[in-house]
Structure formats: C-alpha cells, structure tokens
Write a protein that holds these residues in place. Structure first.
Motif, PDB file in Angstrom:
ATOM      1  N   ARG A   1       0.832  -1.193   0.000  1.00 32.47           N
ATOM      2  CA  ARG A   1       0.000   0.000   0.000  1.00 32.47           C
ATOM      3  C   ARG A   1       0.870   1.247   0.000  1.00 32.47           C
ATOM      4  N   GLN A   2       0.243   2.341  -0.342  1.00 35.78           N
ATOM      5  CA  GLN A   2       0.953   3.610  -0.371  1.00 35.78           C
ATOM      6  C   GLN A   2       1.142   4.134   1.048  1.00 35.78           C
ATOM      7  N   ILE A   3       2.297   4.742   1.297  1.00 32.80           N
ATOM      8  CA  ILE A   3       2.623   5.283   2.609  1.00 32.80           C
ATOM      9  C   ILE A   3       2.144   6.730   2.677  1.00 32.80           C
ATOM     10  N   PHE A   4       1.294   7.022   3.631  1.00 32.21           N
ATOM     11  CA  PHE A   4       0.750   8.370   3.794  1.00 32.21           C
ATOM     12  C   PHE A   4       1.563   9.095   4.868  1.00 32.21           C
ATOM     13  N   GLN A   5       2.646   9.712   4.437  1.00 32.34           N
ATOM     14  CA  GLN A   5       3.525  10.473   5.319  1.00 32.34           C
ATOM     15  C   GLN A   5       4.051  11.680   4.555  1.00 32.34           C
ATOM     16  N   THR A   6       3.909  12.849   5.130  1.00 32.74           N
ATOM     17  CA  THR A   6       4.353  14.088   4.491  1.00 32.74           C
ATOM     18  C   THR A   6       5.790  14.380   4.891  1.00 32.74           C
ATOM     19  N   LEU A   7       6.651  14.582   3.894  1.00 33.62           N
ATOM     20  CA  LEU A   7       8.050  14.928   4.116  1.00 33.62           C
ATOM     21  C   LEU A   7       8.245  16.397   3.777  1.00 33.62           C
ATOM     22  N   ASN A   8       8.740  17.183   4.740  1.00 32.65           N
ATOM     23  CA  ASN A   8       8.960  18.610   4.508  1.00 32.65           C
ATOM     24  C   ASN A   8      10.440  18.976   4.559  1.00 32.65           C
ATOM     25  N   SER A   9      11.306  18.006   4.350  1.00 30.70           N
ATOM     26  CA  SER A   9      12.744  18.260   4.289  1.00 30.70           C
ATOM     27  C   SER A   9      13.385  17.206   3.393  1.00 30.70           C
ATOM     28  N   THR A  10      14.536  17.553   2.868  1.00 27.28           N
ATOM     29  CA  THR A  10      15.267  16.661   1.970  1.00 27.28           C
ATOM     30  C   THR A  10      16.578  16.250   2.625  1.00 27.28           C
ATOM     31  N   VAL A  11      16.990  15.027   2.339  1.00 24.22           N
ATOM     32  CA  VAL A  11      18.236  14.476   2.859  1.00 24.22           C
ATOM     33  C   VAL A  11      19.197  14.284   1.692  1.00 24.22           C
ATOM     34  N   GLU A  12      20.409  14.751   1.853  1.00 22.46           N
ATOM     35  CA  GLU A  12      21.443  14.549   0.832  1.00 22.46           C
ATOM     36  C   GLU A  12      21.919  13.095   0.908  1.00 22.46           C
ATOM     37  N   ILE A  13      21.567  12.310  -0.101  1.00 20.35           N
ATOM     38  CA  ILE A  13      21.846  10.881  -0.084  1.00 20.35           C
ATOM     39  C   ILE A  13      23.326  10.651  -0.387  1.00 20.35           C
ATOM     40  N   PRO A  14      24.091  10.016   0.494  1.00 22.94           N
ATOM     41  CA  PRO A  14      25.504   9.738   0.219  1.00 22.94           C
ATOM     42  C   PRO A  14      25.638   8.677  -0.875  1.00 22.94           C
TER      43      PRO A  14
END
Length: 501
Positions: free
Chosen positions: A392-405
C-alpha cells in the motif's frame, strides 16, 4: 546542537504501509518482509492467571467467563487484593472465661487501602471462602441464552437437511470416508446425540420485556444534601458490575481477576510463525522470537543542528548491527508512491535442488504404492507463500530533503564482549570520513545533511526520510546461508523549526 531521544522519532515502514518503531515490528525470515501487528495472524496458545500462574483450558475459561476463581482484584482501583490475617478471641463456652485466639482473613488493597470490611463482608476462616455477589438477573439471562442456543441449533439442522436433499443422488460422505454420523454432526457444530435437550425439548421462550408505567420518585437526598464524590462510584467501577452497576462505594464487591493469554503470531503470507512464547506462564522466553530489532539495523538520532527553513543542518545518526553477520549499508532515495517488489519471491537455488531431487527419485524403483513424491516431502520444510499481500501507499508528508551519500559503510557483527573493550578497535575498516564520523564495535555514527523546505512556519515539525538497503544473511537454510539485499524505508522526526539567526 539538540539531542533527540524517544522511540517514536524513528519509524520504519511496514509492507502494508503503516509506520511503526522497530520495537513494534516483526521480520519474517521465510518471505523476508517486515510485518506489523496487522500483517500477522494472532493465535491464542494458552490461557493463564497473571497472579497465581495457573494454566486454564479454553473450555474451562469459557465457563468461568475468562475470570480466575481464586484471585480477586480491588473494585476501587482494580489492583490485586491480598489476604490479611486478623486474630480474634472467641470462647467456646460462655460460662468459661478462657478464650481461644482464632485467625480470620480479610482482603486488603495495598494501593488504595480498600478493605473487604469497608462494605461489610465478614471475615473468613480460609483465604478462598469470600462470598461472590449474586446476580439478580441470572435466571433471566439463562433463559435468553438457552433460547438463542436453540435458534442456532435449529439453523444448523436446517442447513444440514438442505445439504442432504442436494446430495441424495450422490454417494453419502460417510460411505466414502467411513466417518460416523455422530462424528460428522459434532464436526459441523451439532450435538452428536439426537436426544439432546435443546433438540428434543425446546426451552421455554423468554417473556418479553414489559415497560413499567409507575416509576419510583427520586430520593430527596439528591436535592437537599451536597454530593460527596468520594462516596460515588466512577464509570470504570460501575462497568466492573454490568449486572448491578452500583452507585455508592459501599455497594462494591471484590471482582475475580481477568485471565491473560499467551499468543503466537503467524505471517499471513507464508503461514510461518514469527513469534511463539513458551507454554509455561512463569517463563518470559520465546521459542520463536523473530522481532525486527534482531535482524534489521537499529537507527537512533544522536544530534541535530538547529533547523531553519532553506538552510542545511548536520544530522548524526547511529546504526547498530544486531546480527551475527557483517552487513553493508547504503542509502537510497525514498519514493512514497513507488510500490515495493512483489510478495512472492522465488529462490533459484531451492528450486534447482528440488528439481534434482525429483530426477533422482524418478530414477529409483518404486517401493510401495503409498510413497509420496520427493517434491512433496522436500516442500514440507520450504513452504512457498500461499497469499500475495499487495503493498500500500505510505501516507507520510516529508517537509525536508536528505542529501543521499553515494558511498556505503560496513557494520561488523555483534559482539557482546566488545561492549567492555575500550581499545577502540575499528576492525581496520577504511571508511569515508565525510560519511562515518566515529565507530565502535558493531555501531557506526553517520553524518547526513538535512535541508528543510522554504516557506515553512515556525515550530513546524520537520520529518525527513530515506531508504536503507542492507545486506541480510538468512540462516534458515542450514546447509548454505543465503545473502541478499533487503530494503526498508525509514522516517525521522527531527524536531521543530526555529527562526533565523
């Protein structure tokens, strides 16, 4: 820097789309999926009393209404009641002045100091001789219960008669299998004996409830005297007696303690157990403890710089390897609307071994006519999933970004003795200094960069996420452990947004 602690700040995504902490998740080694409490089947293994630790069969527990017959709880605070001894002097012959000291027992709550003497229950000579509160509606409830039992049996009897009419031209089920009619009736829920009282003599239909026109007037005390809340029962206290529901505290009686259960959890997809406790109620061990924190790296937030909109902050998280095998961890971009891989996963090595066994079995002469094919015998220990669970789809709001190493790091296997080693052994691992800040034993502190979105209001809760891919070693196959890459989505709650400097 701010230090963040608590189990709810780091959540893992289950296969069904729910977010849970790692302590609330399970990991099925057979289908290699993370499971939550909604993705497993709950089965009752044993029923016992939490105070006296007595195992009670399910049939006996049903008769006793899931209550222990020996242990009592306080009707005021619902804590356990303990017997106390009081010495009383009695005289066998009133003409003789000699008195005999006799020990009497009463119940006392050590939490709220409620006593059986407060409601006028006389002291008893034995610990188990305290009287129970009689239900004034017991006869009425028994009549209604017998009437409904008769209705259920009549419906089952009608269904059985319809099935007999439909299969008149076919062979009887009992003729093919040799099962007796009494055993067949018992299997479908009907009494084995046709002379059962509920079938032969139907119980009397209970009388219909009749409304009363004349109602007693309210007592004058409700209007003239002030209400003392210490003498009035609460809603929880009244619900302990659904048949009486006392209003005053002096009408409370001790309640029998509710029974507890030990349950086993089974994966819905492959039908294998992920948790199975010991049968002994005094034991807290598990026969099968497939909890997620035994197989998936544990993530904890160590420090995070003050979060400001549009500015990059440093985040340090700790990874811990709980397994006995070395693992490699890498980071991936998270996609909330991207479905995961299908539930059923074929293992090529297992299927190849099954084909080889079938060929060897085909070349051998048949010994008896009741021998089973080797494919059925070999599939007993490696059962394939029977139900496909759609992600199922995950219902979570992300309001920041992470710099992926782009680089990866290694987590050594868990070593209990290394916790007491202060030598700082790093196992000679060449780490990326921009990614790994410090490591010890099976732990590694990772440095990440987090950037909250612009235009956010102050004190907004910042949530970021990434996908963690780690190398998992499955030891369920004892001959040759299997290694594959397992991916799980992780969400971090970093704290509230602060203003600019």
């Amino acid at each position: 820097m701010a230090h963040i602690c608590g189990p709810e700040v780091v959540k893992y995504a289950c296969h069904c789309g729910l977010l849970r902490s790692i302590s609330q998740l399970y990991f099925c080694r057979h289908c290699s999926k993370v499971r939550c409490s909604f993705c497993v089947c709950h089965e009752v293994d044993s029923i016992f009393c939490g105070k006296c630790s007595e195992n009670i069969p399910s049939a006996e527990a049903r008769v006793k209404k899931n209550r222990c017959s020996n242990c009592l709880v306080c009707p005021s605070c619902q804590q356990e009641l303990w017997p106390r001894v009081a010495a009383t002097k009695t005289s066998a012959n009133p003409d003789e002045p000699k008195q005999v000291v006799k020990k009497m027992h009463y119940l006392l709550c050590q939490f709220c100091r409620w006593s059986s003497r407060d409601v006028g229950i006389p002291d008893q000579s034995s610990v188990t001789g305290f009287p129970d509160r009689e239900n004034v509606y017991a006869n009425r409830l028994q009549e209604v219960l017998d009437a409904y039992k008769a209705v259920v049996l009549a419906q089952k009897q009608a269904k059985e008669n319809e099935k007999k009419k439909q299969r008149k031209k076919y062979l009887s089920y009992t003729d093919i299998t040799g099962v007796t009619a009494a055993a067949l009736r018992k299997r479908i829920g009907l009494p084995a004996d046709r002379t059962h009282p509920l079938l032969k003599n139907k119980p009397k239909k209970p009388d219909n409830a009749v409304a009363v026109e004349e109602v007693d007037d309210l007592p004058e005390e409700l209007f003239t005297e002030p209400v003392n809340l210490l003498e009035v029962t609460s809603v929880d206290q009244r619900l302990l007696y659904p048949e009486a529901q006392p209003v005053k505290m002096d009408k409370l009686f001790p309640v029998h303690k509710q029974l507890s259960i030990k349950r086993s959890l089974r994966c819905r997809a492959c039908e294998h157990n992920v948790s199975k406790p010991e049968y002994n109620p005094n034991s807290v061990k598990f026969k099968i403890p497939l909890f997620a924190y035994y197989h998936i790296p544990d993530i904890r937030i160590v420090t995070v710089e003050p979060l400001r909109a549009g500015q990059t902050s440093e985040l340090i998280i700790k990874f811990t390897n709980p397994t006995q095998h070395q693992t490699v961890v890498s980071f991936l971009e998270i996609a909330l609307d991207e479905p995961e891989e299908p539930e059923i996963k074929e293992v090529e090595e297992t299927m190849d071994s099954l084909n080889i066994q079938e060929k060897q079995h085909a070349s051998l002469p048949s010994m008896t006519s009741t021998s089973q094919p080797s494919s059925l015998l070999s599939l007993g220990s490696h059962r394939q999933p029977m139900i496909t669970i759609k992600p199922r789809q995950i219902f979570q709001t992300l309001n920041s970004t992470v710099e992926i190493p782009t680089s990866t790091f290694i987590l050594p296997p868990r070593d209990d003795a290394a916790e007491f080693d202060d030598s700082g052994d790093t196992h000679n691992i060449q780490d990326d200094p921009k990614l790994v800040k410090w490591r010890k034993s099976n732990k590694a502190f990772i440095r990440l960069s987090v950037t909250p979105q612009e235009g956010l209001e102050l004190k907004t809760e910042i949530v970021c996420g990434f996908a963690m891919k780690h190398l998992y070693t499955n030891t369920i196959f004892t001959q040759q452990p299997q290694k594959y890459e397992h991916k799980v989505k992780v969400f971090l709650t970093l704290g509230n947004l602060v203003g600019s400097e």
